[in-house]
Design an enzyme around this catalytic site. Structure first.
Site, PDB file in Angstrom:
ATOM      1  N   ASP A   1       3.566  12.639  46.488  1.00  0.00           N
ATOM      2  CA  ASP A   1       2.865  11.522  45.839  1.00  0.00           C
ATOM      3  C   ASP A   1       3.934  10.690  45.129  1.00  0.00           C
ATOM      4  O   ASP A   1       5.152  10.923  45.303  1.00  0.00           O
ATOM      5  CB  ASP A   1       1.738  12.023  44.922  1.00  0.00           C
ATOM      6  CG  ASP A   1       2.249  12.733  43.666  1.00  0.00           C
ATOM      7  OD1 ASP A   1       3.483  12.905  43.520  1.00  0.00           O
ATOM      8  OD2 ASP A   1       1.417  13.116  42.826  1.00  0.00           O
TER       9      ASP A   1
ATOM     10  N   HIS B   1       8.864  38.013  51.176  1.00  0.00           N
ATOM     11  CA  HIS B   1       7.641  38.820  51.033  1.00  0.00           C
ATOM     12  C   HIS B   1       6.381  38.108  51.527  1.00  0.00           C
ATOM     13  O   HIS B   1       5.435  38.776  51.933  1.00  0.00           O
ATOM     14  CB  HIS B   1       7.436  39.209  49.564  1.00  0.00           C
ATOM     15  CG  HIS B   1       8.386  40.274  49.104  1.00  0.00           C
ATOM     16  ND1 HIS B   1       8.216  40.972  47.935  1.00  0.00           N
ATOM     17  CD2 HIS B   1       9.525  40.761  49.679  1.00  0.00           C
ATOM     18  CE1 HIS B   1       9.209  41.850  47.794  1.00  0.00           C
ATOM     19  NE2 HIS B   1      10.025  41.721  48.831  1.00  0.00           N
TER      20      HIS B   1
ATOM     21  N   THR C   1       4.237  18.283  39.196  1.00  0.00           N
ATOM     22  CA  THR C   1       4.476  19.693  38.838  1.00  0.00           C
ATOM     23  C   THR C   1       4.575  20.592  40.057  1.00  0.00           C
ATOM     24  O   THR C   1       5.090  21.709  39.971  1.00  0.00           O
ATOM     25  CB  THR C   1       3.300  20.227  38.000  1.00  0.00           C
ATOM     26  OG1 THR C   1       2.088  20.044  38.761  1.00  0.00           O
ATOM     27  CG2 THR C   1       3.189  19.499  36.669  1.00  0.00           C
TER      28      THR C   1
END
Ligand code: RB5
Length: 160
Positions: A8, A98, A67
């Protein structure tokens, strides 16, 4: 390897840096936007990248918002997507070892460009460890299938 990238407005500057790095790393990179600094809604761009990876048109995805949280939420709605929000090197490495993560998400307002580039290098160069982790991914796949069955059931009952 074909890589879909998207962001964005809050991730635009970092995306430009990362796109050049991916080309230097000889990865085939397609940019799904956004292209300008005007404010946009991260779900629109998260959806484009995640859908392309989920459908198998792209091998991996890379998403950047402020974020990284919004893009992660969007990406993990899609079947077969294991999106990992990695704002540090340890989680970048572990998400491949993992979790066999297939979309890397970075917070453009959280990490600086040098660290972000190192995260990208680490994420793309770390293989999936398999073994006991493979069984855990299988369980995630089964959860996805059960959820799909439940929402299909809801749609059927709505049609009655
Ligand atoms: C945009 O202001 C911001 O909310 C977005 O980039 C992201 O951080 C959302 O999770």
């Amino acid at each position: 390897m074909k890589v879909a990238i998207g962001c964005d407005h809050a991730g635009l500057e970092l995306k430009k840096e990362i796109a050049s790095l991916l080309s230097e790393m000889d990865l085939v990179c397609t940019d799904y936007g956004t292209d300008g600094p005007q404010s946009v809604d991260y779900p629109d761009f998260g959806e484009r990248v995640s859908e392309a990876v989920s459908a198998g048109r792209e091998d991996r995805g890379l998403l950047i918002c402020g974020t990284g949280i919004g893009m992660s939420i969007v990406a993990n709605k899609f079947p077969r997507i294991r999106a990992s929000l990695c704002n540090d090197l340890f989680t970048a490495r572990m998400s491949r070892l993992h979790n066999d993560a297939n979309i890397l998400v970075i917070g453009g307002r959280v990490v600086g460009k040098d660290l972000a580039k190192e995260i990208v290098r680490t994420w793309f160069s770390t293989p999936f460890e398999g073994g006991r982790h493979q069984n855990r991914l299988l369980k995630i796949k089964h959860i996805e299938e059960r959820i799909r069955g439940i929402s299909h059931g809801i749609r059927e009952s709505e049609n009655c």
